[in-house]
Design an enzyme around this catalytic site. Structure first.
Site, short mmCIF file in Angstrom:
data_model
loop_
_atom_site.label_atom_id
_atom_site.label_comp_id
_atom_site.label_asym_id
_atom_site.label_seq_id
_atom_site.Cartn_x
_atom_site.Cartn_y
_atom_site.Cartn_z
N THR A 1 0.83 -1.20 0.00
CA THR A 1 0.00 0.00 0.00
C THR A 1 0.86 1.24 0.00
O THR A 1 2.04 1.21 0.36
CB THR A 1 -0.93 0.02 1.23
N ASP A 2 0.24 2.35 -0.41
CA ASP A 2 0.92 3.64 -0.44
C ASP A 2 0.81 4.30 0.93
O ASP A 2 -0.26 4.34 1.53
CB ASP A 2 0.25 4.53 -1.50
N LYS A 3 1.94 4.81 1.45
CA LYS A 3 1.97 5.53 2.73
C LYS A 3 1.42 4.67 3.87
O LYS A 3 0.52 5.06 4.60
CB LYS A 3 1.18 6.84 2.64
#
Length: 546
Positions: free
Chosen positions: A257-259
């Site tokens: 996932t992003d961030k």
């Protein structure tokens, strides 16, 4: 290359191309147009402000050619790739290319040819949006030769991957076909050699057996099974676009996932306000002016809090952004951070009224502030300032009281509040105001050295406060690993959530205008373990990693 060299190489001139030259080059090249799916329409703006025959005219963006000069204004969408020749506080939203929610500062200086996309400050790209400031550039690429066109070609070349279910069905079909064919041949040989049946009857019997053995109900059974899975996912508020995706989700073992899994809306929102009296919380998400300000669980109006009214007044008047309702969605015209401040003013019902702006110092990476000189009704001539909190604290000796008066600045209190907001991953801006001389008509940086009263802090974030923390990607047996791509020197891979003794992020200060080695990797990377703060119009602020 410098802007002048670009113009010379493209057979252009400071006065722009002539209509005849443009027509001749347009016939020799493709129009400034990208192939688009029928449902999506054109990917380019319809018109561009271009210089032809020594004068500025508005033309169809498809008629632009390399060498044309295009003028940019706040709110414009770029019609082609441009090499900038003039840029006055020009900031461009390049989130479509770099995934950065903060507009990039642009200039005219030449950079190394090997620099990454995010570091080419003298270039402006097709499809991006001008957030602030005017600019002028010469067209260097149109249509498929633009950066957006390159991405379009990359998408067109993507191969369709088979899902685990489709691969299993294909393998089952091959095995079934081989078995049926082998059995039909065996039946033919046995009846021909042992029972001496006529060949014609045996052929018909073998074909009939093969047709009857094919599981013709299998597609219907698979479709019904997948449809039941889609129905179950719908009960859990998950929309499945393609049926095989249901089985594919079940085969997932690791989710990147992003961030660290937080979900964002790419819309800046004021989350907290801090004055000398205390902290206020702001409800609502995005640019929709829906929500209110509360303290200790109680709703607060401007008329009830003089300290809050003074802070919001500066944030609303020292502001060039507007918000508008378009197609049922609230959009910001201008800087995202200023749009968040404008939304805050609308939530509280603050109106700028008839206050006249006499002078302005636009944001610059050197002084990290925006200042306006305004004639405010019933208040006289005032200097209004929003800035990064650190430099502003050094300029102020007073702070606002609960009644709207002044008292000595509590420096330690404000430093603690800045750290607290930064620890939440918010961008922090500060606001101040001061009185100006009755005959003052201009502003200089020297006017900011004394007489300012510190009004408060603003914490702004783009994380969805409703589901950003709760809706994390989870799995029953999540591996203790989190992917980390960062531009910070010396950063290390972080273990997954739950690992003892590990910090989820590290707060650090990053000033606007200072590009560190590896900024290209940050802009081009899609996954970040933590991200340093980056000030927006009006400040460089602090921001902690999420």
């Amino acid at each position: 290359m410098s802007a002048a060299q670009i113009v010379a190489a493209l057979y252009g001139s400071p006065a722009g191309l002539s209509t005849a030259e443009a027509a001749a080059q347009l016939q020799a090249s493709d129009p400034n147009r990208l192939p688009a799916a029928p449902q999506e329409g054109k990917m380019l703006v319809l018109h561009a402000h271009c210089r032809r025959d020594g004068r500025w005219v508005e033309i169809d963006a498809a008629d632009l050619i390399p060498g044309d000069q295009v003028r940019l204004r706040a709110g414009d969408q770029l019609p082609a790739d441009l090499r900038l020749r003039e840029a006055a506080n020009l900031r461009i939203d390049e989130s479509a290319l770099t995934d950065e929610s903060i507009p990039a500062d642009k200039g005219t200086a030449a950079v190394d040819r090997a620099a990454g996309l995010g570091d080419l400050l003298g270039m402006a790209y097709s499809g991006t949006l001008v957030a602030a400031g005017p600019g002028l550039g010469v067209v260097t690429g149109t249509g498929p030769t633009t950066e957006l066109g390159r991405i379009n070609r990359m998408i067109a070349d993507v191969e369709t991957l088979a899902t685990p279910l489709t691969r299993q069905i294909a393998a089952f079909g091959r095995v079934t076909s081989f078995v049926i064919l082998a059995m039909a041949v065996g039946m033919f040989l046995i009846d021909w050699l042992l029972h001496d049946f006529p060949v014609g009857e045996l052929v018909m019997a073998a074909i009939g057996f093969a047709v009857a053995a094919i599981p013709d109900d299998l597609p219907a059974v698979l479709t019904i099974t997948l449809a039941l899975g889609v129905q179950q996912m719908a009960r859990r508020n998950v929309i499945i676009r393609r049926l095989p995706a249901v089985e594919t989700l079940g085969a997932v073992t690791v989710i990147c996932t992003d961030k660290t899994g937080t979900l964002t809306r790419n819309e800046m929102t004021v989350r907290h306000l801090v004055t000398g009296v205390g902290r206020y919380n702001v409800t609502g998400i995005g640019y929709a002016p829906q929500g209110h300000v509360e303290r200790d669980g109680q709703r607060v109006e401007l008329a009830q809090a003089a300290d809050l009214a003074a802070l919001v007044e500066v944030l609303a008047r020292c502001n060039d952004a507007e918000i508008a309702l378009e197609d049922g969605h609230w959009m910001v015209i201008g800087e995202p951070t200023e749009g968040a401040l404008r939304t805050l003013a609308c939530k509280l019902g603050f109106e700028r009224g008839t206050a006249a702006r006499l002078a302005v110092i636009f944001f610059d990476s050197r002084h990290k502030s925006m200042v306006t000189l305004q004639q405010v009704p019933d208040a006289g001539l005032q200097v209004l300032l929003k800035c990064a909190p650190g430099p502003l604290l050094e300029r102020c000796a007073l702070q606002c009281t609960a009644e709207g008066g002044s008292e000595p600045l509590d420096h330690a209190f404000w430093v603690a509040q800045i750290d607290a907001l930064s620890a939440q991953g918010l961008r922090v801006l500060a606001a101040a105001a001061g009185r100006a001389a009755a005959d003052q008509v201009a502003l200089t940086l020297a006017d900011l050295e004394q007489g300012l009263r510190f009004l408060g802090l603003v914490g702004i974030g783009d994380q969805d406060p409703v589901g950003g923390r709760e809706r994390r990607a989870t799995a029953p047996h999540r591996p203790a690993l989190r992917l980390l791509r960062t531009h910070q020197p010396g950063a290390q891979a972080a273990p997954g959530p739950g690992a003892p003794g590990q910090r989820r992020g590290r707060r650090h200060d990053r000033r606007r205008g200072q590009r560190r080695p590896g900024a290209q990797a940050r802009r081009r990377g899609r996954s970040h373990g933590h991200q340093g703060d980056r000030g927006d119009q009006g400040g460089g602020g602090h921001r902690a990693g999420r």
